[in-house]
Design a protein around this motif. Structure first.
Motif, PDB file in Angstrom:
ATOM      1  N   LEU A   1      43.135  41.592  49.591  1.00 24.86           N
ATOM      2  CA  LEU A   1      42.501  41.378  49.269  1.00 24.86           C
ATOM      3  C   LEU A   1      40.512  41.941  50.170  1.00 24.86           C
ATOM      4  N   GLN A   2      40.801  41.311  50.631  1.00 24.83           N
ATOM      5  CA  GLN A   2      40.002  41.801  52.043  1.00 24.83           C
ATOM      6  C   GLN A   2      40.462  42.924  52.428  1.00 24.83           C
ATOM      7  N   GLN A   3      40.969  43.718  52.830  1.00 26.48           N
ATOM      8  CA  GLN A   3      41.249  44.984  52.930  1.00 26.48           C
ATOM      9  C   GLN A   3      40.483  46.517  51.684  1.00 26.48           C
ATOM     10  N   VAL A   4      40.291  45.381  50.695  1.00 24.95           N
ATOM     11  CA  VAL A   4      39.634  46.802  49.763  1.00 24.95           C
ATOM     12  C   VAL A   4      38.523  45.683  49.118  1.00 24.95           C
ATOM     13  N   GLY A   5      37.728  45.075  50.067  1.00 25.65           N
ATOM     14  CA  GLY A   5      35.892  44.547  49.931  1.00 25.65           C
ATOM     15  C   GLY A   5      36.570  44.013  48.646  1.00 25.65           C
ATOM     16  N   ALA A   6      37.079  42.635  48.147  1.00 26.08           N
ATOM     17  CA  ALA A   6      37.365  42.557  47.233  1.00 26.08           C
ATOM     18  C   ALA A   6      37.184  40.175  47.392  1.00 26.08           C
ATOM     19  N   THR A   7      37.438  39.843  48.624  1.00 25.28           N
ATOM     20  CA  THR A   7      37.155  38.482  48.758  1.00 25.28           C
ATOM     21  C   THR A   7      35.814  36.985  49.123  1.00 25.28           C
ATOM     22  N   GLU A   8      34.153  38.460  48.667  1.00 28.13           N
ATOM     23  CA  GLU A   8      33.529  37.505  48.420  1.00 28.13           C
ATOM     24  C   GLU A   8      33.377  36.317  47.910  1.00 28.13           C
ATOM     25  N   HIS A   9      34.094  36.540  46.499  1.00 27.21           N
ATOM     26  CA  HIS A   9      34.096  35.764  45.566  1.00 27.21           C
ATOM     27  C   HIS A   9      35.069  35.350  45.087  1.00 27.21           C
ATOM     28  N   VAL A  10      35.982  34.447  44.705  1.00 30.01           N
ATOM     29  CA  VAL A  10      36.787  34.222  44.441  1.00 30.01           C
ATOM     30  C   VAL A  10      36.837  32.846  43.320  1.00 30.01           C
TER      31      VAL A  10
END
Length: 291
Positions: A94-103
């Motif tokens: 997820l971090q590799q696609v910029g998608a970890t700030e909010h879970v």
């Protein structure tokens, strides 16, 4: 479906809908593409963690949300995680696609955990989320209770998770199961605030859908679906062939939230049941009608 229903307090309804969020699954990328032109830029879109979807599907959906100009909120289903390594692999991807700030950290459906995480609190306390850039965690709320968990336990879990996020320096959002009836919802919101929890609350409600489908989902998730509740939501058990939208629910809830400043911040989260375009169209039309 009744559309453009006047709200008791139009300004309060608009405030409730401002910044609404949506839900999708890993299979809903085509639906996201279809709806992207009517979803407001920057909208939070939750990506579910279903047992019949794999890592690649979840990551691809989160990436599609990010690439479309929205904010992905991928679900982390604690009891579905076989190991800490699996959690780290998921977050790394997820971090590799910029998608970890909010879970969204949730316990998940399995009765027995598949690995070391029996609940979302154990994921929060693991310290792993921060390693991958998580800044805000959504946690579950249950205004109408849970079919398998006593109410006092639900409150204790909510307090413990909120406190753990505060201790970890992470932002928090409380995201609820979907509701039909404003009375238990507003009582529950007051209960959250009376416990000193000031986090943003996102009240889950179904987007426009077939009445039979709404009732089926309500019963599956332990939400009351008796005649009084469906009447308040704006449809009748005697006419199960039509569709219904959340006009009345949002209008009534907005007016109730606005009665006390202590109830905010409260927003709406739409469970779309695959109907991203239908829900987004409904929200656009409703907002236009109240403006």
């Amino acid at each position: 479906m009744a559309r453009n229903t006047p709200a008791p307090d139009p300004a309060a309804s608009l405030a409730l809908l401002d910044g609404f969020s949506l839900e999708m699954t890993g299979k809903d990328i085509p639906g996201l593409e279809e709806a992207r032109d009517v979803i407001p830029a920057g909208t939070k879109i939750n990506v579910t963690f279903l047992g019949n979807e794999d890592l690649d599907m979840r990551v691809a959906a989160a990436k599609a949300v990010k690439d479309a100009g929205f904010v992905p909120v991928p679900h982390v289903s604690a009891r579905r995680l076989a190991s800490a390594a699996q959690l780290e692999e998921f977050l790394d991807r997820l971090q590799q696609v910029g998608a970890t700030e909010h879970v969204f950290a949730v316990g998940g459906d399995p009765a027995e955990p598949e690995g070391p995480y029996p609940d979302s609190l154990s994921v929060i306390r693991s310290g792993i989320l921060q390693k991958y850039g998580v800044r805000e965690v959504s946690i579950a709320g249950y205004p109408e209770g849970h079919p398998d968990i006593p109410t006092d336990v639900l409150w204790r879990h909510l307090e413990d998770k909120s406190a753990a996020l505060t201790d970890a320096g992470l932002g928090q959002v409380i995201l609820t199961q979907f509701a039909f009836d404003t009375d238990p919802v507003i009582d529950w919101i007051d209960g959250v605030r009376s416990r000193g929890i000031t986090a943003e609350i996102r009240i889950g409600t179904p987007g426009p859908a077939g009445i039979k489908r709404l009732i089926t989902f309500a019963r599956r998730f332990g939400v009351g679906a008796n005649a009084m509740i469906v009447k308040k939501y704006g449809f009748s058990l005697t006419n199960l062939m039509g569709t219904a939208g959340p006009d009345r629910f949002i209008g009534d809830l907005g007016a109730l939230v606005a009665q006390k400043d202590s109830r905010g911040p409260v927003k709406i989260h739409f469970y779309t049941f695959g109907g991203l375009r239908a829900t987004s169209d409904w929200a656009r039309d409703y907002i236009a009608a109240q403006s």
